[in-house]
Scaffold this motif. Structure first.
Motif, PDB file in Angstrom:
ATOM      1  N   LEU B  25       0.850  -1.199   0.000  1.00 21.71           N
ATOM      2  CA  LEU B  25       0.000   0.000   0.000  1.00 21.71           C
ATOM      3  C   LEU B  25       0.881   1.243   0.000  1.00 21.71           C
ATOM      4  CD1 LEU B  25      -3.064  -0.480   2.378  1.00 21.71           C
ATOM      5  CD2 LEU B  25      -2.782  -1.067  -0.022  1.00 21.71           C
ATOM      6  N   ILE B  26       0.444   2.228  -0.760  1.00 23.77           N
ATOM      7  CA  ILE B  26       1.153   3.510  -0.799  1.00 23.77           C
ATOM      8  C   ILE B  26       0.169   4.561  -0.281  1.00 23.77           C
ATOM      9  CG2 ILE B  26       2.364   5.159  -2.266  1.00 23.77           C
ATOM     10  CD1 ILE B  26       2.700   2.789  -4.283  1.00 23.77           C
ATOM     11  N   PRO B  27       0.217   4.838   1.024  1.00 25.60           N
ATOM     12  CA  PRO B  27      -0.796   5.730   1.604  1.00 25.60           C
ATOM     13  C   PRO B  27      -0.430   7.205   1.486  1.00 25.60           C
ATOM     14  CG  PRO B  27       0.551   4.781   3.341  1.00 25.60           C
ATOM     15  CD  PRO B  27       1.100   4.262   2.048  1.00 25.60           C
ATOM     16  N   HIS B  28      -1.448   8.014   1.340  1.00 28.54           N
ATOM     17  CA  HIS B  28      -1.303   9.481   1.348  1.00 28.54           C
ATOM     18  C   HIS B  28      -2.354  10.040   2.288  1.00 28.54           C
ATOM     19  CE1 HIS B  28       1.389   9.592  -2.193  1.00 28.54           C
ATOM     20  NE2 HIS B  28       0.675   8.541  -2.586  1.00 28.54           N
ATOM     21  N   ARG B  29      -1.982  11.037   3.064  1.00 29.42           N
ATOM     22  CA  ARG B  29      -2.958  11.587   3.996  1.00 29.42           C
ATOM     23  C   ARG B  29      -3.918  12.557   3.321  1.00 29.42           C
ATOM     24  NH1 ARG B  29       1.256  15.263   6.566  1.00 29.42           N
ATOM     25  NH2 ARG B  29       0.779  17.297   5.699  1.00 29.42           N
ATOM     26  N   GLY B  30      -3.679  12.849   2.045  1.00 28.88           N
ATOM     27  CA  GLY B  30      -4.586  13.712   1.305  1.00 28.88           C
ATOM     28  C   GLY B  30      -4.475  13.414  -0.176  1.00 28.88           C
ATOM     29  N   ALA B  31      -5.271  14.114  -0.955  1.00 27.12           N
ATOM     30  CA  ALA B  31      -5.320  13.873  -2.390  1.00 27.12           C
ATOM     31  C   ALA B  31      -3.953  14.119  -3.016  1.00 27.12           C
ATOM     32  CB  ALA B  31      -6.358  14.779  -3.032  1.00 27.12           C
ATOM     33  N   THR B  32      -3.628  13.310  -4.000  1.00 33.56           N
ATOM     34  CA  THR B  32      -2.365  13.468  -4.708  1.00 33.56           C
ATOM     35  C   THR B  32      -2.645  13.884  -6.140  1.00 33.56           C
ATOM     36  OG1 THR B  32      -2.383  11.160  -5.350  1.00 33.56           O
ATOM     37  CG2 THR B  32      -1.242  11.700  -3.309  1.00 33.56           C
ATOM     38  N   ALA B  33      -1.622  14.430  -6.763  1.00 30.54           N
ATOM     39  CA  ALA B  33      -1.806  14.903  -8.134  1.00 30.54           C
ATOM     40  C   ALA B  33      -2.008  13.744  -9.090  1.00 30.54           C
ATOM     41  CB  ALA B  33      -0.607  15.746  -8.549  1.00 30.54           C
ATOM     42  N   ARG B  81      -9.806   5.749   0.548  1.00 30.59           N
ATOM     43  CA  ARG B  81     -10.140   5.305  -0.810  1.00 30.59           C
ATOM     44  C   ARG B  81      -8.912   4.605  -1.410  1.00 30.59           C
ATOM     45  NH1 ARG B  81     -12.914   9.956  -4.005  1.00 30.59           N
ATOM     46  NH2 ARG B  81     -14.549   9.474  -2.486  1.00 30.59           N
ATOM     47  N   ALA B  82      -9.103   3.391  -1.871  1.00 31.82           N
ATOM     48  CA  ALA B  82      -8.004   2.621  -2.466  1.00 31.82           C
ATOM     49  C   ALA B  82      -8.201   2.563  -3.976  1.00 31.82           C
ATOM     50  CB  ALA B  82      -7.964   1.219  -1.888  1.00 31.82           C
ATOM     51  N   TYR B  83      -7.125   2.851  -4.709  1.00 31.00           N
ATOM     52  CA  TYR B  83      -7.182   2.853  -6.175  1.00 31.00           C
ATOM     53  C   TYR B  83      -6.251   1.773  -6.713  1.00 31.00           C
ATOM     54  CZ  TYR B  83      -8.959   7.659  -5.580  1.00 31.00           C
ATOM     55  OH  TYR B  83      -9.667   8.766  -5.220  1.00 31.00           O
ATOM     56  N   VAL B  84      -6.741   0.996  -7.642  1.00 28.62           N
ATOM     57  CA  VAL B  84      -5.873   0.013  -8.301  1.00 28.62           C
ATOM     58  C   VAL B  84      -6.008   0.170  -9.818  1.00 28.62           C
ATOM     59  CG1 VAL B  84      -5.984  -1.654  -6.430  1.00 28.62           C
ATOM     60  CG2 VAL B  84      -7.669  -1.753  -8.249  1.00 28.62           C
ATOM     61  N   THR B  85      -4.936  -0.175 -10.493  1.00 31.11           N
ATOM     62  CA  THR B  85      -4.952  -0.060 -11.959  1.00 31.11           C
ATOM     63  C   THR B  85      -5.884  -1.114 -12.550  1.00 31.11           C
ATOM     64  OG1 THR B  85      -3.113  -1.578 -12.209  1.00 31.11           O
ATOM     65  CG2 THR B  85      -2.585   0.763 -11.997  1.00 31.11           C
TER      66      THR B  85
END
Lengths: 243, 156
Positions: B25-33, B81-85
């Motif tokens: 998992l590559i977590p971010h505490r907020g929205a990324t570009a 929210r988790a995003y996968v290709t």
């Protein structure tokens, strides 16, 4: 104080503060309605006031983090006995308005709830030979007492022949010694000739007590809390009101 | 007992840190570009968003805490929210199923990762993970995603 959005009252029961756990409270005083209708009532029902009761219900979240100082522990110890309750409509401070009474802690639900929700608690009290008193804070627990002293004088008024001065005391923390609270009166704000009207029991641990001073007191209108500290650090709330 | 005060950035970071313990998992505490920033079938980007209502300040009586006062209870709602290709649709769905699974055999469970320490390292009083959404295709990115609704309880 104007209209009040009820978000930041301070609630105290026995030797605990319930402010940051409670989510709702109901504190009522009611007189019994006694039917006194006779043929002489000229066609109208006639009633008289009977015995008065004071009732309190508080709902909140269960929180056991403080161990023996936790609200839950204090309520468990006081259940089915007489204890004291005080609420200040806003943040407790010297001189602020308070409502208090002494009553039977008749109900305590230490934990209640549904899966996925914060666990809740409930407690309820009913007055025990005490009115719901509208009073004034004479000593705030936000200031620790580490030496003997007196609080700010407050002009609460004279105590009539059918009235009493009611005093509620909560000790929220006490370490290393004893604090003995008392109530003094005088006829001037500077207390040139203070009279001790009531002395509470020495307190060495969280707890509460209830004192009353029978009227009439026809000379003194000024009142203050005072305390004797043998050693240690103590946080006490003292409230008083004439009724 | 968690610390007093309500630092929302700290809360979102604490959730991201807990999710960072999950392999891949590559977590971010907020929205990324750019979403996702990972690569390969197993790389999943998770973003911690505010949910609505974000903060409920008055869950109990009381004020913000001080040394002598316990803080009032506040509630914070977050959305992970988790995003996968979608290069391989079957693999994408399997990955999201793996993240939504729990218990024995679920080595990459979002739920389990957040339940390991319900205080998130002493940052909150408790965290509650109620549910995971069905997965769906994100209209903005085209990636497959799923959401977890979190409720954090904190004394402010």
């Amino acid at each position: 104080m104007a209209l009040l959005v009820f978000t930041t009252p301070d609630l105290f029961v026995a030797g605990a503060e319930a402010s940051a756990q409670a989510t709702s409270m109901s504190f009522s005083r009611e007189g019994a309605e006694l039917d006194a209708t006779t043929f002489g009532s000229e066609g109208w029902a006639e009633v008289r006031g009977g015995l008065q009761t004071t009732e309190l219900t508080v709902d909140g979240y269960a929180d056991f983090a403080l161990g023996a100082l936790a609200l839950d522990a204090q309520l468990a110890a006081a259940l089915n006995g007489t204890t004291e309750f005080t609420v200040t409509p806003e943040a407790v401070a010297d001189g602020s308005l308070a409502f208090m009474f002494s009553g039977l802690l008749k109900e305590h639900t230490p934990i209640d709830g549904e899966v996925g929700q914060l666990a809740k608690l409930t407690f309820g009290m009913v007055g025990a030979r005490s009115p719901l008193v509208r009073g004034t804070v004479l000593s705030s627990p936000r200031t620790n007492r580490v030496a003997s002293g007196t609080g700010t004088s407050r002009q609460l008024g004279l105590v009539g022949a059918t009235q009493r001065l009611w005093v509620g005391i909560h000790c929220l923390a006490s370490t290393g010694g004893t604090i003995t609270p008392r109530i003094e009166s005088d006829d001037a704000t500077g207390f040139p000739s203070a009279t001790t009207r009531a002395t509470g029991a020495g307190m060495t641990a969280p707890g509460s007590q209830w004192l009353s001073v029978t009227g009439p007191i026809a000379t003194d209108t000024w009142w203050r809390a005072a305390w004797t500290v043998s050693a240690g650090t103590h946080a006490i709330l003292v409230t008083a009101g004439i009724q | 007992m968690a610390t007093l005060g309500l630092d929302l950035r700290e809360l979102r970071q604490a959730v991201a840190d807990a999710l960072g313990q999950v392999d891949g998992l590559i977590p971010h505490r907020g929205a990324t570009a750019q979403i996702p920033t990972g690569s390969g079938d197993q790389a999943v980007v998770v973003v911690v968003y505010p949910d609505d209502p974000y903060v409920s300040y008055h869950e109990s009586f009381g004020r913000s805490g001080t040394v002598s006062e316990r803080g009032a209870v506040a509630r914070v709602n977050l959305l992970v929210r988790a995003y996968v290709t979608t290069a391989d649709w079957t693999s994408a769905q399997d990955t999201l199923d793996e993240l939504a699974s729990t218990g024995a055999g679920a080595g990459r469970s979002v739920f389990d990762a957040l339940m390991v320490d319900r205080t998130l390292g002493g940052v909150v009083e408790t965290i509650h993970v109620a549910q995971a959404s069905a997965y769906r295709q994100d209209q903005d990115t085209g990636y497959l995603m799923a959401e977890w609704a979190l409720t954090l309880t904190k004394r402010r």
